[in-house]
Design an enzyme around this catalytic site. Structure first.
Site, PDB file in Angstrom:
ATOM      1  N   SER A  60       0.722  -1.272  -0.145  1.00 38.93           N
ATOM      2  CA  SER A  60      -0.137  -0.186   0.197  1.00 38.93           C
ATOM      3  C   SER A  60       0.939   1.245  -0.128  1.00 38.93           C
ATOM      4  CB  SER A  60      -0.905   0.030   1.332  1.00 38.93           C
ATOM      5  OG  SER A  60      -1.541  -1.011   1.161  1.00 38.93           O
TER       6      SER A  60
HETATM    7  N1  SAM Z   1      -0.823  -4.877   3.922  1.00 41.57           N
HETATM    8  C1  SAM Z   1      -0.176  -4.744   2.876  1.00 41.57           C
HETATM    9  C2  SAM Z   1       0.867  -3.731   3.106  1.00 41.57           C
HETATM   10  O1  SAM Z   1       1.661  -4.116   4.059  1.00 41.57           O
HETATM   11  O2  SAM Z   1       1.150  -2.841   2.146  1.00 41.57           O
HETATM   12  C3  SAM Z   1      -0.781  -4.618   1.508  1.00 41.57           C
HETATM   13  C4  SAM Z   1      -1.380  -5.622   1.171  1.00 41.57           C
HETATM   14  S1  SAM Z   1      -2.160  -5.754  -0.050  1.00 41.57           S
HETATM   15  C5  SAM Z   1      -2.753  -4.289  -0.836  1.00 41.57           C
HETATM   16  C6  SAM Z   1      -3.745  -6.707  -0.166  1.00 41.57           C
HETATM   17  C7  SAM Z   1      -3.520  -8.175   0.251  1.00 41.57           C
HETATM   18  O3  SAM Z   1      -4.633  -8.596   0.461  1.00 41.57           O
HETATM   19  C8  SAM Z   1      -2.813  -9.107  -0.917  1.00 41.57           C
HETATM   20  O4  SAM Z   1      -1.374  -9.489  -0.511  1.00 41.57           O
HETATM   21  C9  SAM Z   1      -3.834  -9.924  -1.001  1.00 41.57           C
HETATM   22  O5  SAM Z   1      -3.286 -11.223  -1.267  1.00 41.57           O
HETATM   23  C10 SAM Z   1      -4.659 -10.011   0.455  1.00 41.57           C
HETATM   24  N2  SAM Z   1      -5.842 -10.813   0.228  1.00 41.57           N
HETATM   25  C11 SAM Z   1      -6.961 -10.643  -0.501  1.00 41.57           C
HETATM   26  N3  SAM Z   1      -7.972 -11.431  -0.193  1.00 41.57           N
HETATM   27  C12 SAM Z   1      -7.872 -11.916   0.983  1.00 41.57           C
HETATM   28  C13 SAM Z   1      -8.119 -12.807   1.905  1.00 41.57           C
HETATM   29  N4  SAM Z   1      -9.452 -13.351   1.606  1.00 41.57           N
HETATM   30  N5  SAM Z   1      -7.720 -13.319   3.120  1.00 41.57           N
HETATM   31  C14 SAM Z   1      -6.459 -12.818   3.297  1.00 41.57           C
HETATM   32  N6  SAM Z   1      -5.866 -11.801   2.470  1.00 41.57           N
HETATM   33  C15 SAM Z   1      -6.324 -11.528   1.564  1.00 41.57           C
END
Ligand code: SAM
Length: 216
Positions: A60
């Protein structure tokens, strides 16, 4: 310019532009974002933008991490649930704010990313973060209830299990929507109050209470 100087400049700018609290400013100032991004993006780590981390996902943008931390009003010693660990950067910022007496429980659905996050967090000594592989749209009931919950991927609607797993008096920050997304702040008391912070752009939350993945 060295990473430390770039990080300082970014943190100062975000503090001024967003009127960040001192604790969120200090955490952004401290966590080395360049150690959470793939080698080829290191030089852009202190530009205020999301960056690819592999598997179609992103780290992010720093301003979004800072805003979500301030909206949650994180405090020392709290137990916080993060849905969507990615590479672990946001979890590290949260861990800085809640301190060693607090705990971040972070759920990631892509095992390879969870591994990368664990490695990044371990290397920097964040032993107050637990990374779990699973469907975060169901939350993580095993360690509930949580003082605060935040979701870093956009859901079709607020997943009921997350509301159930929030303590009374707790707060949640979650983006909701498909092409048009709104960041909501949810406050749970006897009932549930929610207000919208504004429009945002996140990757989709997949899973039982999320969007259906085309691979599922
Ligand atoms: N928190 C992160 C950072 O430190 O910048 C950003 C994460 S990214 C924008 C969103 C994450 O959500 C991705 O790694 C994706 O795989 C995860 N994601 C999507 N659906 C999910 C679910 N049902 N359970 C867990 N993770 C999920």
């Amino acid at each position: 310019m060295e990473f430390d100087e770039k990080r300082y400049n970014l943190a100062r700018r975000l503090k001024e532009e967003l009127s960040l609290s001192e604790k969120v400013y200090n955490a952004i100032r401290k966590v080395p974002r360049h150690l959470f991004v793939p080698e080829r993006y290191k030089s852009e780590a202190y530009v205020d933008t999301p960056l690819p981390i592999g598997y179609g996902q992103t780290i992010s943008a720093p301003h979004m991490v800072a805003i979500m931390c301030d909206l949650l009003d994180l405090n020392e010693g709290e137990k916080v649930l993060e849905i969507g660990t990615g590479c672990g950067y946001h979890a590290a910022v949260t861990a800085e704010i809640i301190g060693k007496s607090g705990l971040v429980v972070s759920v990631e659905r892509i095992p390879e990313l969870a591994e990368i996050a664990k490695r990044n967090l371990y290397a920097l000594g964040y032993d107050n973060v637990i990374v779990i592989v699973g469907d975060g749209s169901c939350g993580y009931a095993e360690m509930a209830p949580y003082d605060k919950i935040y979701v870093t991927a956009s859901a079709p609607e607020i997943p009921k299990p997350l509301i159930d797993q929030l303590k009374s008096g707790g707060k949640m920050v979650i983006p909701v929507g498909d092409t048009y997304q709104i960041l909501y702040v949810v406050e749970k008391d006897d009932g549930m109050k929610k207000w919208s912070w504004g429009a945002v752009r996140f990757v989709p939350l997949y899973g039982k209470y999320g969007f259906r993945d085309f691979e599922e």
